[in-house]
Design a protein around this motif. Structure first.
Motif, PDB file in Angstrom:
ATOM      1  N   THR A 925      17.191  -9.580 -20.724  1.00  0.00           N
ATOM      2  CA  THR A 925      16.128  -9.669 -19.726  1.00  0.00           C
ATOM      3  C   THR A 925      16.498  -8.875 -18.477  1.00  0.00           C
ATOM      4  O   THR A 925      15.714  -8.100 -17.955  1.00  0.00           O
ATOM      5  N   LEU A 926      17.731  -9.083 -18.031  1.00  0.00           N
ATOM      6  CA  LEU A 926      18.139  -8.378 -16.815  1.00  0.00           C
ATOM      7  C   LEU A 926      18.183  -6.874 -17.083  1.00  0.00           C
ATOM      8  O   LEU A 926      17.754  -6.073 -16.250  1.00  0.00           O
ATOM      9  N   HIS A 927      18.672  -6.502 -18.261  1.00  0.00           N
ATOM     10  CA  HIS A 927      18.774  -5.066 -18.547  1.00  0.00           C
ATOM     11  C   HIS A 927      17.403  -4.417 -18.576  1.00  0.00           C
ATOM     12  O   HIS A 927      17.225  -3.287 -18.122  1.00  0.00           O
ATOM     13  N   PHE A 985      16.582  -3.520 -26.492  1.00  0.00           N
ATOM     14  CA  PHE A 985      18.020  -3.255 -26.541  1.00  0.00           C
ATOM     15  C   PHE A 985      18.612  -3.940 -27.746  1.00  0.00           C
ATOM     16  O   PHE A 985      18.178  -5.019 -28.133  1.00  0.00           O
ATOM     17  N   PRO A 986      19.600  -3.304 -28.341  1.00  0.00           N
ATOM     18  CA  PRO A 986      20.201  -3.869 -29.550  1.00  0.00           C
ATOM     19  C   PRO A 986      21.023  -5.127 -29.254  1.00  0.00           C
ATOM     20  O   PRO A 986      20.926  -6.110 -29.976  1.00  0.00           O
ATOM     21  N   LEU A 990      26.033  -5.028 -21.447  1.00  0.00           N
ATOM     22  CA  LEU A 990      25.510  -3.968 -20.591  1.00  0.00           C
ATOM     23  C   LEU A 990      26.127  -2.624 -20.934  1.00  0.00           C
ATOM     24  O   LEU A 990      25.446  -1.601 -20.978  1.00  0.00           O
ATOM     25  N   VAL A 991      27.437  -2.622 -21.249  1.00  0.00           N
ATOM     26  CA  VAL A 991      28.117  -1.343 -21.487  1.00  0.00           C
ATOM     27  C   VAL A 991      27.466  -0.587 -22.624  1.00  0.00           C
ATOM     28  O   VAL A 991      27.217   0.617 -22.548  1.00  0.00           O
ATOM     29  N   SER A 992      27.147  -1.322 -23.709  1.00  0.00           N
ATOM     30  CA  SER A 992      26.534  -0.597 -24.837  1.00  0.00           C
ATOM     31  C   SER A 992      25.042  -0.381 -24.602  1.00  0.00           C
ATOM     32  O   SER A 992      24.486   0.624 -25.014  1.00  0.00           O
ATOM     33  N   ILE A 998      15.475   4.526 -25.159  1.00  0.00           N
ATOM     34  CA  ILE A 998      14.208   3.864 -25.438  1.00  0.00           C
ATOM     35  C   ILE A 998      13.153   4.952 -25.456  1.00  0.00           C
ATOM     36  O   ILE A 998      12.993   5.699 -24.482  1.00  0.00           O
ATOM     37  N   ASN A 999      12.452   5.055 -26.585  1.00  0.00           N
ATOM     38  CA  ASN A 999      11.544   6.191 -26.741  1.00  0.00           C
ATOM     39  C   ASN A 999      10.160   5.896 -26.202  1.00  0.00           C
ATOM     40  O   ASN A 999       9.622   6.631 -25.393  1.00  0.00           O
ATOM     41  N   TYR A1000       9.561   4.827 -26.747  1.00  0.00           N
ATOM     42  CA  TYR A1000       8.184   4.526 -26.351  1.00  0.00           C
ATOM     43  C   TYR A1000       8.137   3.106 -25.825  1.00  0.00           C
ATOM     44  O   TYR A1000       8.838   2.235 -26.317  1.00  0.00           O
ATOM     45  N   VAL A1001       7.284   2.883 -24.869  1.00  0.00           N
ATOM     46  CA  VAL A1001       7.075   1.508 -24.428  1.00  0.00           C
ATOM     47  C   VAL A1001       5.583   1.257 -24.400  1.00  0.00           C
ATOM     48  O   VAL A1001       4.808   2.098 -23.953  1.00  0.00           O
TER      49      VAL A1001
END
Length: 1901
Positions: A925-927, A985-986, A990-992, A998-1001
């Motif tokens: 969520t934060l990311h 995100f997978p 955070l590091v990874s 991210i291509n499309y949103v």
């Protein structure tokens, strides 16, 4: 035994007394007493006892006053003579006689004092007494000492302070329970009881008999006097009347207590003896009056809502024995019927007073309470009933003092404490009803602090009298009277009650005496332990605390502004701090070690139960009600603080005391709501609620409250965050802050809950809150010293601080026993480690700085922590101020040139229990939020600021710092089913996630948004539309092509998580789910339709960061990975702990850290950099956006224009300031030249500062100088000794003004007036030493007509000015300097003055004739021009400036001679003062600034014009006597009856000079001036010779007479001092001047042998003052500069400058003063003529003849009195000194610093004709200027005329701070520099210009 017998005798019927017939009362009292004493000391003393009782019955009968009382109290008060007053006095006399047993009462007192074994001081004082407190010696924080004990003890180097007692107190010296023995004074260092002799039995025998009756009599009076008032409120008048009548009796008791230990123990016996009490109060069957009084007593008991135990039988209850436990008592109290009656009476008096607009009070059922505590009182001894009446009468001061004076008696102390506790409930009731609750509170605390500070005593009472139960019950009961229904959350169904902050009880802090007692006893470990172990008490206490939970609820006003801003919030904060937080800190201080774990578990357990009850009562599930906030959550804070303590000190496992997830979710809601509301308040969303809501937000974080309010709240949120699901927590935060809608990739969005203008600041608020939450370590692992250091650094970074303000701003642990005391060792050591001290400095403008602490450079470099600063700022501007100071430091030290960002600081490591907190940084969520915000910033969406970016980067960096140690690369492939938004995100690291592209949103946008138009992929999103609900966001969509991240709905996410948890934790989930939410969030109907669009993004966090770098630096490809050049960076990363820089450096740092943590990141960064980043695609600009862009451009241009204007304006201002002068510093500036001396200008040109025109001053339109006229007595304060006078600080030191310049001149004038003609006397001296008029100017000129219109406009100006326009006062229109008149400039051309200055070759004789002729011409007053009118009016102003007594010295009032004398004395005063300003000599030479800004030239014109109106009759003109030989000597002696004229040798030469010059027509010619000076010098020199001749003895005289006579015929005999001296001596020897060589003369003769050198020096010193004044005059009249010189050559330089020395004379080496002489007529003839006058006077008055001879001038510069080093010496002497007028100690004593007079400030006793003493003294001592030191405030106050100002203090403490009003009471030391500044302002008369804050005093000081 005797006492018992006596008591028994009272009980029986009274036998008739044959021995003592009734008239026996009138018998000799002493004889009777002796007889009785003898009778009683017999072994069988029954008869004596009976006899005594009968006598006492009669003497002490309460019947007499009764009759008076029946007739009405008036008679009693009035009856001074034969009325009751007399009877009472008679009774007292009897008592004294009986006690003394026939001896003298005073001897008896002395005898008893000899047996005083008390080792305690025990002095009792009342409010306003000055006492001391030493923290080094105190065991209890309440310890205090009287001044005497303090000064006799040794407290050097201790941490002590002086204070004014608020409530009264008692001295603890000698009491080792309260203070360490090392601090005892010499008198009370423990005396062993062995050396005190045993008290003889018969000494106090009578006392044991008499006192019981006496005290009983007093009690009867008290019963009688108390009438139960109708309105249930005793009328104070009646009570006070009774008390006034009893004053002598109580004073008598008080005196007994002061007799020492022996008498006290007798009193204790009497007061506590239950048998005495029983016999005297109940055995009164046949005495009607006693019966009546007993009934009144019972009525009083009843009306107080107290049952008297006798009536208990009605309810069928036996009184419990003392041993029964509280619970048993509770049981029987339930049955008591009193409760109903009590409540009803309470209801009436409370509701009767209920105003409108108050909500109905709520009554709780009282079954829980222990009724016996509240309602049962039984009195068993005098002490108990005395205390009862003391309370009933609302604690009269005398009674309180008596009861406290007894405390040194240990037995009494215990008995009294128990009695006090027994009456505790009654005290509370009386306090609640009292009108004077403030005074009463003070008196209660005065008593209780003496009892409860003693741990031993407190423990005993706790065990024996259930002190804790009583206190808690009483507090609970007190608060119950003002409860209302809580409106938090669910208004209709809420069952919760809270206190109403509008009630008087809370508003006036009426509860504080009880609360402060409670806090006091909780500070004792033994008592606190009992409290923490007693479950019942804890439950009751939590019940009490919950009354404050949610009080003072604020509801956000959405439409109208509130009509009435309630100010109750301060009452609410004070109540939570005092009633909840301080007891909490008290308890916490005892939970410091592992062994106390159990206590913590207890508190936490009951706290959670109370919280659960609270949530149930307000019907709370998961959504807080919108738009309301309360800042008061004491239960949450108790819970938080005990958790913190448990982990920090008791090593408890945190999870063992935490509740389940559901409870944690509830717990976090309200504190989070407060944080969100803070952001809303700062975003101005609450403006309609008025200013008070801002006040609440400030108070919540303010230093006295923050560690009981915001700190526990944030800590609690940190605990919740560490244990709850991070995604849930983060989404809750954004939802609470109402910015969820903003977090979309789309460029446009709709926010249903926020207006657009608030979005940005709310987003900043949310991110800032997250940063604080994640980086604050106050309760998460910092040690106390680290916390202190962080707090101190934060405060110092905002602003430099004084020591006291730092102490005030650093939140200390509020409990006094916590160990961190302000001023303690750790405070000082931390302070010296982080800050440098800046000593107090003085700016020339006079604004005085205090000593300040400023952060050291390394603190800015390594410790500045913006997070801490944000947390602790009350005003937002302080954050800015800290950043500005930080920026300035970096620029100065060259570390960073640009605009730095708040630095990122490494944190102290987390305590292991809270590791979970960091999961917040690693949740998707934060990311997603961070990614979205970075994207939006890059795309320049609206509402994003640099601050947002700063916080985003801060969070990313925190995440990188706190990532899991090793990053598993497999993690990316794991994809669990519960990952609902894995399309973003997978994983959660955070590091990874940083490298994840991210291509499309898919976004939801309004149809109008630009994205919709270019939506190429719309087809893919069609299916999502079907899933739209009524809610504003679709549910998360199923995965489509892996690249499209879905619309991410925080809210839905949060709901789901919440649901999961609830299902897990409870089976009855169906009841909990509330479907209410949808309706709340549905979009308003007017909103445009939303559609779904898919955006192509193709970015990862890393790529966004790199593009940001380009954007920030404004260059393409600006980022280059540093490790490509220097591989070392990755191997040995030297990332400093602390980094300065702006956004660019922050981005670089983050990228480096990302690369360090993972190889993949490093590779990806390199890749991104390799693709030459394409420029950011130009956005299609819509019309709307174009508009905003244009707007921006226009704004930019406007800004530039404005800058240009401002710059121009600034330069203009600067040039003006360079030409004008600077008002503030009268010393160092270059003022405007008033006249210019270039010869080519024909007339002086003046600029008018009002109309701005330049031109000459003319007869018709004169120009004037802005001047300030003020009367001055500075000259009169010169003294003739070098040793400065000291301020008197003992009775012996007094200052007598006889040696001041003013006094000497006064004496001289009155002596002259005794023997000589008045008119002649008035020409022989100058006045104005006292009350002379000093004229000063700022140098600006204006047209006089302009000035008049300016004054008119000021008059009409309604603004309150600091000056009075009616008195002609104004401020200079240009420089704003204070002024009160305008001095007209005389029209004159400079050319002619140059002509006048050409030296002429006329002989001195011709010049003398010319001078005489010119003086003889009468000065016709010029025709009526404007100029002459102005000259006249300014002369009037000058006269009115000073008081009449300083102008009129003539014997015939109003004679013209008086005016004449006054006018030339004005010139003299101004010249003399200028000389003083130059330091008393002219060695510095040059036209000093005073000269250039001087107005003497103009002043001379005005004076001369007026003086020419008075022509001196040529007969009497001294000029004749100086320049001509008079033949007809005899005619003078003919008229004996007329007083003679003053002999010319008695004339003051300087005065003659001014008279001669002012009598000449102006402008004066230079050669005339020189001629006058030469003539006067001959007289001056002769005076010097005469003075010298008188100074030496007979032999010297004859020797000189002889040597001089030999040289008489040489060529320049007239220029040889030896010849002249010998001639003077021979001439004067003809008279009687030398004859009075009696014994007294020998004293005057100086023992030194006169050498030629010393004689020459004497003559020069004698003449110098004249030469100096003359040179100054010449300088002003003719504009010649003064030469500078050495001191020893001053005489020769000045005399040549004045033209006394022939020019060729310079060469001769040993300079002789006589060579300056130039006699107009033969010297010996004129000298003999002058001496003849003296001789003819000394014929008759030889003594006075000598006294009147002019002595050499010996005046030193004026000084203020010298002050002692330490302020305490002044304070101790003066604050108790009595006023000489009324012999009382004044309330505000002050002392004059000029003459040392002691005065009362504002004292009405010393008022004379409506003038208070200080104002009067300022007129007498300083002619209107007074400088006073206020003793009780250490401040100096200046009175100037009708205005006054507070100047400041010249005494500073060790930290360079003032202590106004002695609030801190630290030792103060003189600051010599400040005192010099004060003296300088006094001497230079610049108070009006330098001090800015003046106000009128209306003669009331």
């Amino acid at each position: 035994m005797a006492a018992a017998a006596a008591a028994a005798a009272v009980g029986g019927p009274q036998p008739s007394q044959p021995e003592l017939p009734a008239p026996g009362l009138a018998l000799d009292k002493a004889a009777t007493a002796a007889h009785l004493k003898a009778a009683l000391s017999r072994p069988d003393n029954r008869a004596g006892a009976e006899e005594l009782q009968a006598l006492l019955e009669r003497v002490l009968s309460a019947e007499r006053p009764l009759t008076a009382a029946a007739d009405g109290e008036e008679a009693a008060v009035a009856g001074g003579g034969g009325g009751p007053g007399a009877a009472e006095e008679e009774a007292l006399e009897w008592c004294k006689c009986l006690l003394a047993g026939g001896g003298g009462y005073d001897e008896f007192c002395a005898a008893v004092r000899a047996y005083d074994p008390a080792a305690l001081c025990g002095l009792v004082w009342t409010a306003n007494f000055v006492a001391y407190r030493c923290r080094t010696c105190g065991i209890s924080p309440c310890m205090s000492l009287c001044a005497e004990c303090f000064h006799q003890g040794d407290h050097t180097g201790h941490d002590f302070n002086m204070f004014r007692s608020q409530a009264g107190g008692a001295c603890d010296c000698g009491d080792s329970n309260v203070m360490r023995e090392s601090g005892f004074c010499k008198r009370h260092q423990i005396k062993s009881s062995s050396n005190i002799p045993c008290v003889p039995k018969d000494l106090l025998m009578m006392s044991e008999f008499v006192l019981p009756r006496f005290i009983f009599c007093l009690i009867q009076y008290l019963r009688e006097g108390y009438n139960e008032p109708a309105a249930d409120v005793p009328s104070e008048k009646d009570l006070n009347k009774v008390l006034q009548l009893l004053e002598p009796q109580i004073s008598f008791l008080e005196d007994l207590t002061k007799m020492g230990g022996a008498m006290r123990s007798v009193l204790t016996q009497v007061l506590t003896n239950q048998q005495n009490y029983k016999d005297l109060t109940s055995g009164l069957g046949e005495n009607a009056c006693a019966k009546k009084s007993h009934e009144k007593y019972l009525i009083a008991l009843k009306s107080s809502g107290l049952t008297y135990p006798e009536d208990k039988l009605v309810y069928g209850i036996q009184e419990p024995s003392a041993g029964t436990s509280t619970l048993a008592a509770q049981g029987f109290a339930g049955a008591t019927g009193t409760l109903g009656q009590l409540d009803s009476s309470d209801e009436e008096d409370q509701d009767g007073s209920q105003g409108l607009g108050k909500r109905k009070r709520v009554k709780l059922s009282s079954s829980t309470k222990d009724q016996s505590i509240m309602d049962v009182l039984k009195h068993k001894s005098f002490l108990e009933e005395l205390l009862f009446w003391t309370i009933k009468y609302e604690f009269p001061q005398k009674m309180v003092t008596f009861l406290l004076n007894m405390l040194p008696d240990q037995e009494y102390k215990v008995a009294f404490t128990k009695t006090f506790v027994q009456h505790y409930a009654f005290i509370m009731k009386t306090l609640k009803k009292s009108h004077e609750s403030d005074t009463m509170s003070n008196r209660i605390v005065h008593i209780s602090v003496q009892l409860f500070s003693n741990e031993e005593l407190a423990r005993q009472v706790t065990e024996e009298c259930q002190l804790l139960d009583i206190m808690v019950t009483v507090l609970l009961y007190m608060m119950e009277s003002c409860l209302i229904k809580s409106e938090l959350q669910d208004e209709e169904n809420s069952l919760h009650v809270v206190v109403n902050c509008g009630e008087a009880l809370l508003k006036n802090n009426t509860y504080w005496p009880l609360v402060s007692d409670f806090i006091n006893i909780l500070s004792h470990q033994s008592v606190a332990k009992r409290f923490l172990e007693d479950h019942g008490l804890l439950v009751t206490w939590m019940n009490f605390v919950s009354f404050f939970q949610g009080m003072n609820l604020n509801k956000r006003e959405l439409n109208e502004h509130v009509e009435f801003e309630s100010q109750t919030y301060y009452a609410a904060f004070a109540a939570e701090l005092e009633a909840c937080a301080q007891p909490m800190w008290g308890l916490l201080s005892h939970c410091k070690v592992r062994e106390t774990q159990e206590y913590t578990r207890n508190v936490v357990r009951y706290c959670l139960e109370a919280l659960q009850d609270w949530f149930d009562a307000i019907n709370f599930v998961d959504e807080p009600a919108p738009n309301q906030v309360t800042f008061h959550l004491p239960l949450h804070r108790y819970y938080a603080m005990f958790l913190s303590k448990a982990v920090k000190c008791q090593e408890l496992d945190l999870d063992s005391v935490l509740p389940d997830q559901e409870m944690l979710m509830k717990l976090m809601i309200h504190p989070l709501q407060i944080q969100a509301s803070l952001a809303e308040i700062h975003s101005n969303m609450w403006v309609r609620n008025g200013l008070q809501i801002k006040g609440q937000a400030m108070t919540y974080v303010q230093s006295h409250f923050c560690n009981s309010m915001i700190d526990p709240d944030i800590y609690l949120l940190q605990v919740c965050a560490s244990r709850l699901d991070p995604d849930y927590f983060i989404s809750s935060v954004f939802e609470r802050f109402k910015v969820v809608d903003l977090l979309t990739m789309a460029s446009q969005h709709q926010n249903t809950v926020l207006d657009a203008e608030h979005e940005r600041s709310m987003l900043e608020g949310a991110l800032t809150f997250l940063v604080i939450l994640l980086s604050l370590r106050l309760h998460l692992g910092m040690s106390d010293d680290e916390i202190l250091r962080a707090e101190m650094v934060a405060q110092l970074c905002m602003n430099d601080r004084t020591h006291s303000s730092l102490l005030d701003l650093i939140p200390e642990n509020p409990n006094p026993k916590s160990g961190i005391i302000p001023g303690s060792y750790s405070f000082e050591s931390v302070l010296s480690a982080v800050a440098d001290f800046k000593a107090p400095v003085f700016e020339p403008g006079g604004s005085m700085q205090q000593g300040m602490y400023t952060p050291k450079a390394e603190v800015w470099d390594q410790e500045f922590d913006p997070v801490m600063v944000i947390l602790r700022t009350v005003y937002r501007r302080d954050v800015q101020s800290a950043m500005d100071r930080y920026t300035a430091f970096l620029k100065q030290s060259g570390k960073f040139p640009g605009n730095p960002w708040p630095p990122y600081k490494k944190r102290t490591p987390l305590h292991p229990s809270y590791k979970g907190l960091m999961r917040l940084l690693h949740c998707k969520t934060l990311h997603i939020v961070l990614f979205t915000l970075l994207y939006k910033i890059l795309m320049d969406h609206q509402n994003l600021s640099e601050h947002v970016l700063c916080m985003v980067l801060y969070l990313i960096e925190l995440g990188l710092e706190n990532s899991a140690e090793e990053e598993s690369d497999e993690e990316a492939s794991v994809c669990g089913p519960e990952r609902c938004h894995d399309s973003w995100f997978p994983g959660s690291n955070l590091v990874s996630n940083m490298r994840h592209f991210i291509n499309y949103v898919r976004v939801r946008v309004p149809e109008t948004a630009p994205e919709v138009k270019r939506d190429s992929l719309a087809s893919t999103s069609s299916d999502s539309l079907s899933s739209l609900q009524s809610s504003r966001r679709p549910k998360v969509l199923q995965r489509e092509n892996s690249g499209t991240a879905q619309v991410f709905s925080l809210v839905a996410e949060r709901r789901k998580k919440f649901q999961e948890i609830i299902n897990r934790s409870s089976s009855e989930a169906n009841q909990v789910v509330r479907p209410k939410t949808s309706s709340k969030w549905s979009a308003p109907g007017s909103a445009p339709q939303l559609t779904t669009a898919i955006l192509e993004i193709k970015e990862s966090i890393l790529s966004l960061l790199i593009k940001l770098h380009h954007k920030l630096s404004g260059k393409q490809n600006s980022y280059y990975p540093p490790w490509l050049d220097d591989i070392e960076i990755l191997i040995q990363p030297e990332i400093p702990k602390y980094n300065h820089g702006d956004g660019i450096t922050a981005v670089e740092r983050i990228l480096l850290k990302a690369a360090l943590q993972s190889r993949m990141n490093k590779r990806i960064i390199e890749e991104i950099c390799r693709k030459v980043t394409p420029p950011v695609p130009p956005k299609k600009i819509t019309a709307a956006e174009k508009k905003t862009l244009d707007k921006e451009e226009r704004r930019q241009k406007a800004r530039e224009r404005q800058q240009k204007l401002l710059a121009e304006f600034a330069s203009r201002q600067k040039s003006f300031m360079e030409t004008a002068m600077d008002v503030d510093s009268p010393e160092n500036d270059i003022p405007m030249e008033i006249t210019t001396a270039e010869p080519q200008v024909s007339e002086a040109v003046y600029d008018c500062v009002i109309c701005g025109q330049s031109g000459p001053s003319s007869e018709d339109r004169p120009t004037g100088l802005v001047v300030l006229l003020q009367a001055s007595s500075v000259l009169g304060q010169c003294r003739d000794n070098i040793e400065p006078k000291k301020l008197p600080i003992t009775e012996e030191e007094q200052i007598y003004p006889w040696d001041t310049c003013a006094a000497v001149h006064d004496v001289r004038l009155s002596l002259l007036q005794r023997y000589f003609k008045d008119s002649s006397c008035l020409l022989a001296v100058s006045i104005g030493w006292e009350g002379g008029v000093y004229v000063q100017t700022c140098g600006h000129t204006l047209h006089i007509d302009c000035h008049k219109s300016y004054m008119e406009s000021l008059r009409n100006d309604q603004v309150l000015q600091g000056f009075s326009v009616d008195k002609g006062e104004f401020t200079c229109p240009l420089c704003r300097q204070f002024a009160n008149s305008v001095l007209p400039c005389y029209p004159g051309s400079n050319v002619e003055s140059n002509l006048w200055q050409r030296p002429s070759n006329k002989s001195i004789q011709d010049l003398i004739k010319e001078v005489e002729e010119l003086q003889g011409r009468p000065g016709a007053f010029p025709s009526e021009t404007n100029l002459s009118k102005e000259m006249e009016s300014v002369m009037k102003d000058i006269k009115n400036t000073t008081q009449k007594k300083y102008r009129d010295y003539s014997k015939t009032p109003g004679s013209p001679d008086n005016d004449f004398l006054f006018m030339y004395s004005v010139a003299r005063t101004n010249l003399e003062l200028e000389l003083i300003h130059r330091g008393g000599n002219l060695c510095s030479g040059g036209a000093s600034t005073a000269g250039k800004r001087s107005c003497l030239n103009q002043l001379f014109h005005v004076l001369a014009l007026h003086m020419r109106l008075y022509s001196i009759d040529s007969e009497y003109n001294p000029w004749r006597k100086l320049t001509q030989l008079v033949e007809e000597v005899n005619s003078q002696q003919g008229n004996e009856e007329q007083q003679p004229e003053v002999p010319i040798l008695y004339h003051d030469v300087t005065s003659l000079l001014l008279i001669q010059i002012l009598m000449m027509p102006q402008p004066l010619r230079k050669d005339h001036f020189t001629c006058i000076v030469k003539v006067l010098f001959t007289l001056l020199y002769t005076q010097a010779l005469v003075a010298l001749s008188v100074k030496c003895n007979e032999e010297d005289r004859s020797a000189w007479k002889h040597t001089g006579a030999l040289k008489k015929n040489t060529c320049d005999a007239e220029k040889s001092y030896e010849v002249l001296l010998s001639f003077v001596i021979s001439e004067l020897s003809k008279g009687k001047l030398y004859h009075e060589e009696g014994t007294q003369e020998c004293a005057m003769v100086s023992p030194i042998a006169w050498s030629p050198e010393s004689m020459e020096k004497y003559l020069q010193d004698f003449c110098l003052p004249f030469l100096r004044i003359t040179s100054l005059l010449q300088h002003h009249l003719f504009g010649e500069d003064l030469p500078s010189c050495q001191e020893e050559e001053e005489f020769s330089i000045l005399s040549s400058c004045l033209g006394l020395l022939p020019t060729f004379y310079q060469t001769e080496h040993p300079f002789i003063s006589a060579s300056c002489l130039d006699w107009p007529v033969p010297a010996f003839d004129i000298i003999s003529q002058w001496c003849f006058e003296i001789n003819s006077f000394t014929e008759r008055h030889a003594e006075q003849g000598k006294a009147l001879l002019i002595q050499e001038a010996r005046w030193k510069l004026p000084h203020l009195l010298q002050l002692p080093e330490n302020y305490n010496t002044i304070f101790q002497y003066y604050h108790r000194k009595t006023c000489s007028v009324c012999t009382k100690v004044p309330k505000d004593p002050a002392v004059c610093l000029v003459c040392g007079t002691f005065v009362c400030l504002k004292g009405l006793c010393c008022k004379q004709q409506s003038y208070c003493e200080c104002v009067l003294h300022s007129q007498n001592c300083g002619a209107g200027t007074g400088i006073f030191l206020l003793i009780n405030a250490s401040v100096i106050i200046i009175i100037r005329g009708h205005r006054f100002c507070l100047w400041g203090s010249v005494y500073l403490d060790a930290h360079g701070e003032e202590d106004r009003d002695l609030r801190r009471g630290k030792p103060l030391y003189i600051c010599k520099e400040r005192y010099k500044v004060l003296e300088q302002q006094w001497i230079s008369h610049t108070f009006d210009h330098i001090n800015k804050r003046w106000g009128p005093h209306y003669n009331g000081l």
